[in-house]
Design a protein around this motif. Structure first.
Motif, PDB file in Angstrom:
ATOM      1  N   MET A   1      -9.753  -3.615  11.539  1.00 49.99           N
ATOM      2  CA  MET A   1      -8.974  -2.429  11.168  1.00 49.99           C
ATOM      3  C   MET A   1      -8.051  -2.736   9.990  1.00 49.99           C
ATOM      4  N   SER A   2      -7.422  -3.940  10.058  1.00 50.25           N
ATOM      5  CA  SER A   2      -6.437  -4.257   9.035  1.00 50.25           C
ATOM      6  C   SER A   2      -7.093  -4.453   7.661  1.00 50.25           C
ATOM      7  N   ALA A   3      -8.265  -5.115   7.633  1.00 46.18           N
ATOM      8  CA  ALA A   3      -8.943  -5.314   6.345  1.00 46.18           C
ATOM      9  C   ALA A   3      -9.376  -3.968   5.760  1.00 46.18           C
ATOM     10  N   ARG A   4      -9.796  -3.069   6.626  1.00 44.94           N
ATOM     11  CA  ARG A   4     -10.195  -1.737   6.158  1.00 44.94           C
ATOM     12  C   ARG A   4      -8.991  -0.989   5.578  1.00 44.94           C
ATOM     13  N   LEU A   5      -7.870  -1.035   6.280  1.00 46.45           N
ATOM     14  CA  LEU A   5      -6.665  -0.369   5.762  1.00 46.45           C
ATOM     15  C   LEU A   5      -6.158  -1.045   4.494  1.00 46.45           C
ATOM     16  N   ASP A   6      -6.288  -2.379   4.412  1.00 38.74           N
ATOM     17  CA  ASP A   6      -5.942  -3.061   3.148  1.00 38.74           C
ATOM     18  C   ASP A   6      -6.696  -2.419   1.986  1.00 38.74           C
ATOM     19  N   ALA A   7      -7.991  -2.198   2.167  1.00 39.17           N
ATOM     20  CA  ALA A   7      -8.830  -1.641   1.093  1.00 39.17           C
ATOM     21  C   ALA A   7      -8.476  -0.177   0.834  1.00 39.17           C
ATOM     22  N   GLN A   8      -8.252   0.582   1.895  1.00 37.58           N
ATOM     23  CA  GLN A   8      -7.907   1.994   1.720  1.00 37.58           C
ATOM     24  C   GLN A   8      -6.592   2.142   0.948  1.00 37.58           C
ATOM     25  N   PHE A   9      -5.589   1.344   1.318  1.00 40.67           N
ATOM     26  CA  PHE A   9      -4.306   1.458   0.614  1.00 40.67           C
ATOM     27  C   PHE A   9      -4.361   0.839  -0.786  1.00 40.67           C
ATOM     28  N   ALA A  10      -5.193  -0.175  -0.989  1.00 43.71           N
ATOM     29  CA  ALA A  10      -5.341  -0.714  -2.352  1.00 43.71           C
ATOM     30  C   ALA A  10      -5.853   0.383  -3.289  1.00 43.71           C
ATOM     31  N   PHE A  11      -6.806   1.172  -2.813  1.00 42.33           N
ATOM     32  CA  PHE A  11      -7.324   2.289  -3.613  1.00 42.33           C
ATOM     33  C   PHE A  11      -6.246   3.347  -3.835  1.00 42.33           C
ATOM     34  N   LEU A  12      -5.533   3.705  -2.784  1.00 45.09           N
ATOM     35  CA  LEU A  12      -4.526   4.770  -2.911  1.00 45.09           C
ATOM     36  C   LEU A  12      -3.374   4.343  -3.820  1.00 45.09           C
ATOM     37  N   MET A  13      -3.004   3.069  -3.785  1.00 49.36           N
ATOM     38  CA  MET A  13      -1.945   2.600  -4.684  1.00 49.36           C
ATOM     39  C   MET A  13      -2.452   2.545  -6.123  1.00 49.36           C
ATOM     40  N   GLU A  14      -3.707   2.175  -6.307  1.00 45.81           N
ATOM     41  CA  GLU A  14      -4.289   2.176  -7.656  1.00 45.81           C
ATOM     42  C   GLU A  14      -4.349   3.611  -8.196  1.00 45.81           C
ATOM     43  N   ALA A  15      -4.741   4.545  -7.324  1.00 41.07           N
ATOM     44  CA  ALA A  15      -4.845   5.952  -7.729  1.00 41.07           C
ATOM     45  C   ALA A  15      -3.510   6.482  -8.249  1.00 41.07           C
ATOM     46  N   ASP A  16      -2.414   5.939  -7.753  1.00 35.19           N
ATOM     47  CA  ASP A  16      -1.088   6.379  -8.204  1.00 35.19           C
ATOM     48  C   ASP A  16      -0.949   6.332  -9.723  1.00 35.19           C
ATOM     49  N   LYS A  17      -1.691   5.424 -10.357  1.00 29.49           N
ATOM     50  CA  LYS A  17      -1.594   5.263 -11.815  1.00 29.49           C
ATOM     51  C   LYS A  17      -2.099   6.480 -12.583  1.00 29.49           C
ATOM     52  N   LEU A  18      -2.883   7.342 -11.911  1.00 30.37           N
ATOM     53  CA  LEU A  18      -3.374   8.545 -12.607  1.00 30.37           C
ATOM     54  C   LEU A  18      -2.220   9.461 -13.000  1.00 30.37           C
ATOM     55  N   LYS A  19      -1.080   9.323 -12.317  1.00 27.25           N
ATOM     56  CA  LYS A  19       0.101  10.130 -12.645  1.00 27.25           C
ATOM     57  C   LYS A  19       0.706   9.714 -13.992  1.00 27.25           C
ATOM     58  N   GLN A  20       0.243   8.600 -14.551  1.00 26.24           N
ATOM     59  CA  GLN A  20       0.768   8.130 -15.824  1.00 26.24           C
ATOM     60  C   GLN A  20      -0.246   8.294 -16.958  1.00 26.24           C
ATOM     61  N   VAL A  21      -1.366   8.933 -16.679  1.00 23.14           N
ATOM     62  CA  VAL A  21      -2.343   9.236 -17.737  1.00 23.14           C
ATOM     63  C   VAL A  21      -1.995  10.615 -18.290  1.00 23.14           C
ATOM     64  N   ILE A  22      -1.703  10.664 -19.575  1.00 23.04           N
ATOM     65  CA  ILE A  22      -1.192  11.902 -20.188  1.00 23.04           C
ATOM     66  C   ILE A  22      -2.314  12.628 -20.915  1.00 23.04           C
ATOM     67  N   ARG A  23      -2.396  13.936 -20.676  1.00 23.82           N
ATOM     68  CA  ARG A  23      -3.435  14.775 -21.263  1.00 23.82           C
ATOM     69  C   ARG A  23      -2.960  15.441 -22.562  1.00 23.82           C
ATOM     70  N   ALA A  24      -3.897  16.043 -23.280  1.00 24.80           N
ATOM     71  CA  ALA A  24      -3.529  16.778 -24.500  1.00 24.80           C
ATOM     72  C   ALA A  24      -2.804  18.078 -24.155  1.00 24.80           C
ATOM     73  N   THR A  25      -3.162  18.689 -23.035  1.00 23.05           N
ATOM     74  CA  THR A  25      -2.610  19.991 -22.662  1.00 23.05           C
ATOM     75  C   THR A  25      -1.198  19.831 -22.086  1.00 23.05           C
ATOM     76  N   THR A  26      -0.362  20.820 -22.371  1.00 29.54           N
ATOM     77  CA  THR A  26       0.997  20.799 -21.818  1.00 29.54           C
ATOM     78  C   THR A  26       1.024  21.563 -20.488  1.00 29.54           C
ATOM     79  N   LEU A  27       2.170  21.484 -19.818  1.00 30.20           N
ATOM     80  CA  LEU A  27       2.447  22.424 -18.731  1.00 30.20           C
ATOM     81  C   LEU A  27       2.425  23.837 -19.322  1.00 30.20           C
ATOM     82  N   ALA A  28       2.365  24.833 -18.428  1.00 26.33           N
ATOM     83  CA  ALA A  28       2.260  26.226 -18.906  1.00 26.33           C
ATOM     84  C   ALA A  28       3.453  26.620 -19.771  1.00 26.33           C
ATOM     85  N   ASP A  29       4.630  26.048 -19.506  1.00 29.25           N
ATOM     86  CA  ASP A  29       5.814  26.422 -20.301  1.00 29.25           C
ATOM     87  C   ASP A  29       5.965  25.577 -21.561  1.00 29.25           C
ATOM     88  N   GLY A  30       5.009  24.688 -21.819  1.00 31.52           N
ATOM     89  CA  GLY A  30       5.033  23.885 -23.036  1.00 31.52           C
ATOM     90  C   GLY A  30       6.069  22.783 -23.067  1.00 31.52           C
TER      91      GLY A  30
END
Lengths: 197, 197
Positions: A1-30
């Motif tokens: 169980m623990s090795a499986r959760l290690d892998a699941q949380f490793a992915f979820l913590m890595e996914a957090d980095k997507l919040k720092q990828v900036i797109r060309a488009t702005t928010l609706a209010d610019g």
């Protein structure tokens, strides 16, 4: 169980980095550019709210999952704006190869069963052949149009996009999966593109 | 069709504001505070990835929908951190009343059928009685724990949280819906809370 959760949380913590990828488009209010994490949330909400515009054979729960996963490869590759390099960077063979390597690494963090399942959803989205993927792609293309309209041009101004380019790069793909949405949005584009008949 | 799409897009454009609601918790690397839009995306991904830790009777697709919607009322009310006001602001009657008014306004932007359906999912989440809502709440509570662990304290330091407070305000709710996850995460807390036995 623990090795499986290690892998699941490793992915979820890595996914957090997507919040720092900036797109060309702005928010609706610019006020600032959108990041790919919040963009993915917004698109999943689009799928819930616009489900009645999906074509036959579309399962919205699968569309939602695809949209939650669709940009994860940008953690390694970054966002490639639709209108950058005169519209030729997005979907190039080099970008596709880099995204495949990113998918190997990122989905590879998961337990094998789960990594295989989620990567298959991402590949289905990228291939844009199934009804679910085609509808998901339509939403991914139409959301920046709404933000550019709301903010007075946004990435269209930055990349000097003409209506013909917008129709070819964006409109055709929105119309393919969600024709009623493109008809609606296209009519609102007249104010920004006066040459639109 | 057009009036319906007017309402659907009015809601989706309003929802965009959730990307500007700032939470107490930071990104995992501590570089900035998380906003509630990207947080909602991350939680929906948690549901996909940690589905095998859900109890009997949980439908993950419904959990994902709840998590996509769960923070929308913060557009009007703001985020109320779990540990603020010595743990007493979150869940107070005043906050609950303000959130209900926000739900009236925000879900009220949608066509009536859709607004009723999505608001019911939000209310189910808030009530935390059904298996789907209990699991969704567990994920909402555990994600900041992972970020605080990764960033070296985060909102625990800011609010001077003890392990007993964390166990009462957070651990009990994680354990209720996802006991195997709390067992795993609790074991990792020892480094930060040396008094934890």
């Amino acid at each position: 169980m623990s090795a499986r959760l290690d892998a699941q949380f490793a992915f979820l913590m890595e996914a957090d980095k997507l919040k720092q990828v900036i797109r060309a488009t702005t928010l609706a209010d610019g006020s600032r550019r959108e990041n790919s994490g919040e963009h993915s949330w917004h698109l999943a909400l689009y799928a819930l709210v616009l489900a009645d515009h999906a074509g036959p054979g579309v399962t919205i729960d699968r569309v939602v999952k695809m949209l939650l996963l669709h940009d994860l490869v940008e953690i390694d590759v970054g966002d490639v704006p639709i209108h950058s390099a005169n519209g030729e960077a997005h979907g190039s063979a080099e970008v596709a190869a880099a995204e495949a390597r990113a998918a190997d690494r990122i989905f590879g963090l998961l337990p094998a069963d789960l990594g295989t399942e989620l990567r298959a959803l991402w590949e289905e989205f990228e291939a844009a052949v199934t009804p679910d993927a085609i509808f998901a792609k339509s939403l991914d293309r139409v959301q920046p149009v709404l933000h550019n309209l709301a903010s007075g041009g946004g990435s269209w101004t930055e990349y000097e996009v003409t209506f013909e380019q917008l129709e070819a790069r964006v409109g055709a793909k929105v119309a393919r999966g969600a024709p009623s949405i493109w008809t609606y949005v296209r009519a609102r584009l007249q104010a920004f593109f006066p040459d639109l008949s």
